[in-house]
Motif scaffolding. Sequence first.
Motif, PDB file in Angstrom:
ATOM      1  N   ALA A  89       0.833  -1.211   0.000  1.00 25.19           N
ATOM      2  CA  ALA A  89       0.000   0.000   0.000  1.00 25.19           C
ATOM      3  C   ALA A  89       0.871   1.265   0.000  1.00 25.19           C
ATOM      4  CB  ALA A  89      -0.950  -0.013   1.194  1.00 25.19           C
ATOM      5  N   ILE A  90       1.994   1.220   0.700  1.00 24.68           N
ATOM      6  CA  ILE A  90       2.923   2.359   0.680  1.00 24.68           C
ATOM      7  C   ILE A  90       3.489   2.543  -0.727  1.00 24.68           C
ATOM      8  CG2 ILE A  90       5.180   3.164   1.487  1.00 24.68           C
ATOM      9  CD1 ILE A  90       3.061   3.661   3.508  1.00 24.68           C
ATOM     10  N   LEU A  92       2.000   1.761  -3.420  1.00 23.48           N
ATOM     11  CA  LEU A  92       0.888   2.342  -4.175  1.00 23.48           C
ATOM     12  C   LEU A  92       0.798   3.846  -3.931  1.00 23.48           C
ATOM     13  CD1 LEU A  92      -1.613   1.881  -5.994  1.00 23.48           C
ATOM     14  CD2 LEU A  92      -2.924   1.528  -3.881  1.00 23.48           C
ATOM     15  N   VAL A  93       0.993   4.275  -2.697  1.00 18.44           N
ATOM     16  CA  VAL A  93       0.975   5.707  -2.374  1.00 18.44           C
ATOM     17  C   VAL A  93       2.025   6.446  -3.205  1.00 18.44           C
ATOM     18  CG1 VAL A  93       1.557   7.389  -0.567  1.00 18.44           C
ATOM     19  CG2 VAL A  93      -0.010   5.512  -0.060  1.00 18.44           C
ATOM     20  N   VAL A  94       3.243   5.930  -3.214  1.00 16.81           N
ATOM     21  CA  VAL A  94       4.325   6.586  -3.960  1.00 16.81           C
ATOM     22  C   VAL A  94       4.005   6.596  -5.454  1.00 16.81           C
ATOM     23  CG1 VAL A  94       6.779   6.454  -4.569  1.00 16.81           C
ATOM     24  CG2 VAL A  94       6.055   6.065  -2.203  1.00 16.81           C
ATOM     25  N   ALA A  95       3.541   5.464  -5.968  1.00 15.58           N
ATOM     26  CA  ALA A  95       3.206   5.399  -7.391  1.00 15.58           C
ATOM     27  C   ALA A  95       2.081   6.374  -7.744  1.00 15.58           C
ATOM     28  CB  ALA A  95       2.808   3.974  -7.770  1.00 15.58           C
ATOM     29  N   LEU A  96       1.056   6.436  -6.897  1.00 15.89           N
ATOM     30  CA  LEU A  96      -0.051   7.372  -7.156  1.00 15.89           C
ATOM     31  C   LEU A  96       0.411   8.822  -7.130  1.00 15.89           C
ATOM     32  CD1 LEU A  96      -3.000   5.754  -5.144  1.00 15.89           C
ATOM     33  CD2 LEU A  96      -2.803   5.985  -7.634  1.00 15.89           C
ATOM     34  N   MET A  97       1.364   9.123  -6.260  1.00 17.01           N
ATOM     35  CA  MET A  97       1.890  10.494  -6.214  1.00 17.01           C
ATOM     36  C   MET A  97       2.518  10.874  -7.552  1.00 17.01           C
ATOM     37  SD  MET A  97       3.523  10.440  -2.379  1.00 17.01           S
ATOM     38  CE  MET A  97       4.317  12.021  -2.493  1.00 17.01           C
ATOM     39  N   PHE A  98       3.281   9.960  -8.127  1.00 19.69           N
ATOM     40  CA  PHE A  98       3.933  10.260  -9.400  1.00 19.69           C
ATOM     41  C   PHE A  98       2.963  10.210 -10.573  1.00 19.69           C
ATOM     42  CE2 PHE A  98       7.673   9.601  -6.847  1.00 19.69           C
ATOM     43  CZ  PHE A  98       8.507  10.612  -7.319  1.00 19.69           C
ATOM     44  N   VAL A  99       2.016   9.288 -10.549  1.00 22.08           N
ATOM     45  CA  VAL A  99       1.000   9.253 -11.602  1.00 22.08           C
ATOM     46  C   VAL A  99       0.185  10.535 -11.573  1.00 22.08           C
ATOM     47  CG1 VAL A  99      -1.155   8.112 -12.314  1.00 22.08           C
ATOM     48  CG2 VAL A  99       0.873   6.745 -11.770  1.00 22.08           C
ATOM     49  N   SER A 100      -0.162  10.968 -10.378  1.00 25.58           N
ATOM     50  CA  SER A 100      -0.900  12.222 -10.232  1.00 25.58           C
ATOM     51  C   SER A 100      -0.135  13.385 -10.838  1.00 25.58           C
ATOM     52  CB  SER A 100      -1.175  12.483  -8.747  1.00 25.58           C
ATOM     53  OG  SER A 100      -1.689  13.769  -8.552  1.00 25.58           O
ATOM     54  N   LEU A 101       1.170  13.393 -10.617  1.00 25.36           N
ATOM     55  CA  LEU A 101       2.003  14.464 -11.166  1.00 25.36           C
ATOM     56  C   LEU A 101       2.074  14.383 -12.687  1.00 25.36           C
ATOM     57  CD1 LEU A 101       4.254  16.687 -10.915  1.00 25.36           C
ATOM     58  CD2 LEU A 101       5.856  14.775 -10.834  1.00 25.36           C
ATOM     59  N   ILE A 110      -7.441   9.996  -2.730  1.00 20.23           N
ATOM     60  CA  ILE A 110      -7.133   8.578  -2.945  1.00 20.23           C
ATOM     61  C   ILE A 110      -5.776   8.235  -2.328  1.00 20.23           C
ATOM     62  CG2 ILE A 110      -6.659   6.826  -4.708  1.00 20.23           C
ATOM     63  CD1 ILE A 110      -8.706   8.314  -6.491  1.00 20.23           C
ATOM     64  N   VAL A 111      -4.815   9.128  -2.505  1.00 21.39           N
ATOM     65  CA  VAL A 111      -3.489   8.917  -1.917  1.00 21.39           C
ATOM     66  C   VAL A 111      -3.598   8.862  -0.393  1.00 21.39           C
ATOM     67  CG1 VAL A 111      -1.188   9.922  -1.606  1.00 21.39           C
ATOM     68  CG2 VAL A 111      -2.262   9.940  -3.872  1.00 21.39           C
ATOM     69  N   ALA A 112      -4.386   9.755   0.177  1.00 18.67           N
ATOM     70  CA  ALA A 112      -4.562   9.772   1.632  1.00 18.67           C
ATOM     71  C   ALA A 112      -5.226   8.480   2.115  1.00 18.67           C
ATOM     72  CB  ALA A 112      -5.393  10.988   2.054  1.00 18.67           C
ATOM     73  N   VAL A 113      -6.239   8.015   1.399  1.00 16.87           N
ATOM     74  CA  VAL A 113      -6.912   6.775   1.787  1.00 16.87           C
ATOM     75  C   VAL A 113      -5.943   5.593   1.688  1.00 16.87           C
ATOM     76  CG1 VAL A 113      -8.706   5.121   1.081  1.00 16.87           C
ATOM     77  CG2 VAL A 113      -9.249   7.554   1.264  1.00 16.87           C
ATOM     78  N   ALA A 114      -5.133   5.554   0.633  1.00 15.81           N
ATOM     79  CA  ALA A 114      -4.149   4.467   0.490  1.00 15.81           C
ATOM     80  C   ALA A 114      -3.152   4.492   1.650  1.00 15.81           C
ATOM     81  CB  ALA A 114      -3.421   4.580  -0.846  1.00 15.81           C
ATOM     82  N   PHE A 115      -2.760   5.686   2.076  1.00 15.38           N
ATOM     83  CA  PHE A 115      -1.832   5.791   3.204  1.00 15.38           C
ATOM     84  C   PHE A 115      -2.501   5.326   4.496  1.00 15.38           C
ATOM     85  CE2 PHE A 115       0.487   7.955   6.581  1.00 15.38           C
ATOM     86  CZ  PHE A 115       1.793   7.572   6.260  1.00 15.38           C
ATOM     87  N   ILE A 116      -3.747   5.713   4.700  1.00 14.92           N
ATOM     88  CA  ILE A 116      -4.481   5.282   5.896  1.00 14.92           C
ATOM     89  C   ILE A 116      -4.636   3.760   5.899  1.00 14.92           C
ATOM     90  CG2 ILE A 116      -6.762   5.343   7.015  1.00 14.92           C
ATOM     91  CD1 ILE A 116      -6.904   8.325   6.064  1.00 14.92           C
TER      92      ILE A 116
END
Length: 153
Positions: A89-90, A92-101, A110-116
């Motif tokens: 899940a972590i 995924l958080v990092v990947a989502l951050m870069f995909v978002s960018l 979504i990133v916050a929920v994945a982190f939670i």
Amino acid sequence: MDAASLSTVSSTIQTAIAPVFLLAGIAGILNVMVGRLARIVDRARGLEQLHPRSTGPEHDRHVWELRLIDRRITVINSAIFLSVASALAICLVVALMFVSLLVNLHIGGIVAVAFIVSMLLLMGGLIFFLVEVRMSLGAIHVREELLELDARK
């Protein structure tokens, strides 16, 4: 890339450093858990060799300990599973951050929920780890007959 997007990437990398350090911490925890699993398996193999030759109270003790070991293996396996799921899940958080960018998506929620979710999985893994440690302590009590022998000396 122009200068603005390069600074955005740089900022995203800086933001992603904290989750990456968390991954390193989870890796350390997993190392401890897998080490405990290996020791549990070693103990089970040792008892399995003693079990057929034992009789009476010693046999009953081996059966009791083998049952406890079986439960401990299940619990520590759950702890490992939840911790690995947390690490995923972590990631995924990092990947989502870069995909978002890169795609310019606004998926902060979504990133916050994945982190939670990652933190909840890690908490579950640590709880199972604590349960397994407590179970192992239950198997390490000194038998009464050994205490009485020691008192006579």
